[in-house]
Write a protein that holds these residues in place. Structure first.
Motif, short mmCIF file in Angstrom:
data_model
loop_
_atom_site.label_atom_id
_atom_site.label_comp_id
_atom_site.label_asym_id
_atom_site.label_seq_id
_atom_site.Cartn_x
_atom_site.Cartn_y
_atom_site.Cartn_z
N LEU A 46 97.86 30.00 -90.58
CA LEU A 46 98.57 30.37 -89.26
C LEU A 46 99.29 31.09 -88.36
N GLY A 64 107.29 28.21 -87.97
CA GLY A 64 108.32 26.21 -87.97
C GLY A 64 107.24 25.49 -86.89
N ARG A 67 103.71 24.90 -87.70
CA ARG A 67 103.55 23.27 -88.88
C ARG A 67 104.36 22.10 -88.35
N THR A 68 105.09 22.50 -87.59
CA THR A 68 105.70 20.46 -87.08
C THR A 68 104.42 20.06 -86.09
N VAL A 70 101.26 20.83 -85.95
CA VAL A 70 99.84 19.99 -87.80
C VAL A 70 100.80 18.38 -87.79
N TYR A 71 101.68 18.95 -88.67
CA TYR A 71 102.06 17.94 -89.04
C TYR A 71 102.00 16.64 -88.24
N LEU A 87 94.68 21.14 -95.40
CA LEU A 87 95.70 23.02 -96.18
C LEU A 87 94.03 23.43 -96.51
N TYR A 92 94.70 25.69 -91.94
CA TYR A 92 94.34 24.01 -91.41
C TYR A 92 92.87 24.04 -91.33
#
Length: 585
Positions: A46, A64, A67-68, A70-71, A87, A92
């Motif tokens: 990350l 944050g 992470r968004t 990647v989502y 993960l 990732y």
């Protein structure tokens, strides 16, 4: 390619899902995807993704945001059984089939081509290199932010450039010299210190029977290497040079066929002409003369050079730009335009070195690839125009020294120059055609006003029209000035406007729209003309200021009537004594 999803990074970052192209999201989401794709098969932490996207300027919200991103990528890939983001070990991992990424396919095809290089079939090898280059859809990772993308762009660009060199090397081996030389010229203009490109271009030019151009390219590149890097050309490049000089360069016979599957890479096609007038009044004969020159250039018998001269306000720039627009279709290489001195009474002539830098960048040369000296820039400029038919318009020239580096060197192009000076050296040394514009005839001046104001208005006041024509000296710029004033006041009588114009002339004040638009200020043009004169030539224009009976404007404003004093001033410019500006006695 047997996967349902394809990733593209050799251009903008794109996803191709079951044949449908989709974007990879906003720029920073593309940066995250690019980081995962270029490390496919390896987990990316990350913190590393944050560094890739923001570097040292990461905001507090960066973790944050990643992470968004990647989502969202997981959501987009969820239905694809052969691609996923998981993960692993705190990082990732993007899992994709090798042929799902265009970069991997590019590397595979280029590796195949290089393995076949020694088979003696340059046509087959060139075809593979061409296939690889066609995978590129622009600058790699175009629009992707972040330090990692910037670094990878340089790496990927080097891969593309090496492939282009190999492909063009095959074309030279095939004897396809003319097409290869055209592409190599563009490539060298963009990468001026690339010695392999220089050597291939020299070889192609020599094979095409253009030995002098090949030697010029060598000397230009040698100069740049010494000037910028302090090194001499490599032994390989020197060997090419020596073979050309000795005549011991044995090459395959020229085939000169189009490069299969390729659109020749060429410099940008500039279109820089200023806006043209809807029509010219009373210049039919002059237009015919320029047409004949353009026909000579089109037949590639010579570089056609036309010097459009005449007094201030006679319409030199309007004539040149309007005619240039009409002729532009004859010159598919494009149109270049430069005003060689800025507007205003204190204007200084532009340095040709600066103008050449603008021209080269307009032709696709990167700013960091532009040579430093005027001579080197001129050589590169002429090299880029060698196989192109270009129309060059040079406005407000002062002397031949300002122009000589801005002229194309190969037949097929045309140069239109405007100047208040008689450029004797240009006519003598380059056989330029001098075309002098005179004030309009009486009938043409009436037609000029009728077109601007309408037949009804000018027919109603013929005496006022004649007076305006007399006051303006039949100069198009002054006529346009009065016509613009009349257009803004459609209810005003022309006789009143003529009276106002006469009063403004007597008071030394400018009439019309020139107050708002200095480009139309004829008085400023006369001032510039006066300041070009030396002490002796300018003395007649200072003498009236000492006359005891009438108050004349000072010599700094040089303001007598447009039709008489501006004509006298420019006649003095056109006198051979004015040629002192060209270094003549």
């Amino acid at each position: 390619m047997n996967t349902d999803i394809q990733f593209s990074i050799l251009g903008p970052v794109r996803l191709h899902m079951r044949g449908t192209e989709e974007t990879a999201g906003q720029p920073r989401q593309c940066a995250v995807l690019a980081s995962l794709l270029l490390r496919a098969g390896r987990p990316v932490s990350l913190s590393k993704l944050v560094d890739d996207v923001w570097g040292d300027e990461a905001p507090a919200s960066a973790v944050g945001s990643v992470r968004t991103y990647v989502y969202r990528l997981r959501q987009a890939l969820r239905e694809q059984s052969d691609s996923s983001v998981s993960l692993v070990d705190g990082g990732y991992l993007l899992s994709i089939p090798p042929d799902a990424l265009d970069l991997n396919r590019f590397k595979h095809v280029t590796a195949q081509a290089r393995q076949l290089r020694g088979t003696g079939d340059p046509t087959a090898v060139a075809s593979l290199f061409t296939e690889a280059l066609e995978m590129w859809k622009g600058v790699a990772l175009a629009g992707v932010p972040g330090p990692f993308a910037a670094q990878q762009r340089n790496v990927l660009d080097e891969l593309r450039l090496a492939c282009a060199e190999d492909q063009l090397g095959c074309e030279v081996e095939r004897g396809n010299y003319a097409e290869a030389a055209a592409e190599l010229s563009a490539l060298l203009a963009e990468h001026s210190l690339r010695e392999r490109v220089c050597g291939l271009l020299m070889t192609a030019l020599y094979g095409a029977g253009r030995q002098s151009e090949a030697l010029t390219i060598y000397h230009t590149t040698s100069h740049l290497l010494r000037q910028r890097l302090g090194v001499n050309p490599s032994p390989e490049l020197q060997q090419v040079h020596e073979r050309i000089l000795s005549g011991r360069f044995h090459l395959p016979r020229s085939t000169d066929r189009p490069i299969a599957g390729r659109h020749p890479t060429s410099p940008a096609t500039p279109a820089q002409l200023p806006a043209a007038l809807p029509s010219l009044v009373g210049r039919e004969k002059e237009q015919e003369q320029v047409d004949r020159l353009a026909a000579d250039a089109e037949a590639s018998r010579s570089v056609a050079i036309c010097v459009v001269g005449g007094m201030a306000g006679v319409g030199k720039t309007a004539f040149a730009t309007t005619v240039a627009h009409r002729l532009s279709d004859r010159f598919p290489g494009g149109q270049l335009f430069a005003d060689l001195h800025e507007d205003g009474p204190d204007a200084k002539p532009r340095d040709p070195t600066e103008v050449l830098a603008d021209f080269l960048q307009s032709l696709g040369v990167r700013p960091d690839a532009v040579p430093d000296t005027t001579q080197a820039r001129g050589l590169m400029f002429r090299g880029l125009l060698a196989k192109r038919r270009m129309l060059v318009v040079l406005d407000n020239a002062r002397c031949t020294d300002q122009l000589k580096h801005l002229l194309p060197g190969s037949p097929g192009s045309m140069v239109l120059i405007t100047s208040r000076m008689r450029l004797h050296a240009l006519v003598a040394a380059y056989q330029a055609f001098p075309l002098t514009l005179l004030p309009l005839g009486q009938a043409d001046a009436r037609n000029f006003l009728a077109r601007r104001l309408g037949e009804v208005r000018t027919t109603a006041e013929p005496e006022a029209v004649d007076r305006i024509i007399h006051l303006t000296g039949r100069l198009p710029r002054a006529l346009a000035d009065v016509a613009a004033r009349a257009t803004y006041r459609p209810q005003a009588r022309l006789v009143s406007l003529a009276d106002e114009y006469a009063l403004s002339e007597q008071s030394g004040q400018e009439a019309g729209i020139s107050e708002a638009d200095p480009a139309l200020d004829l008085r400023a043009s006369v001032v510039r003309s006066y300041r070009l004169l030396d002490e002796e030539a300018g003395s007649p224009f200072r003498a009236p200021c000492a006359w005891p009976g009438i108050v004349f404007p000072s010599s700094d404003t040089v303001g007598a009537t447009h039709g008489r004093v501006s004509g006298a001033a420019d006649d003095a410019e056109s006198d051979p004594r004015g040629s002192r500006l060209e270094g003549r006695p």
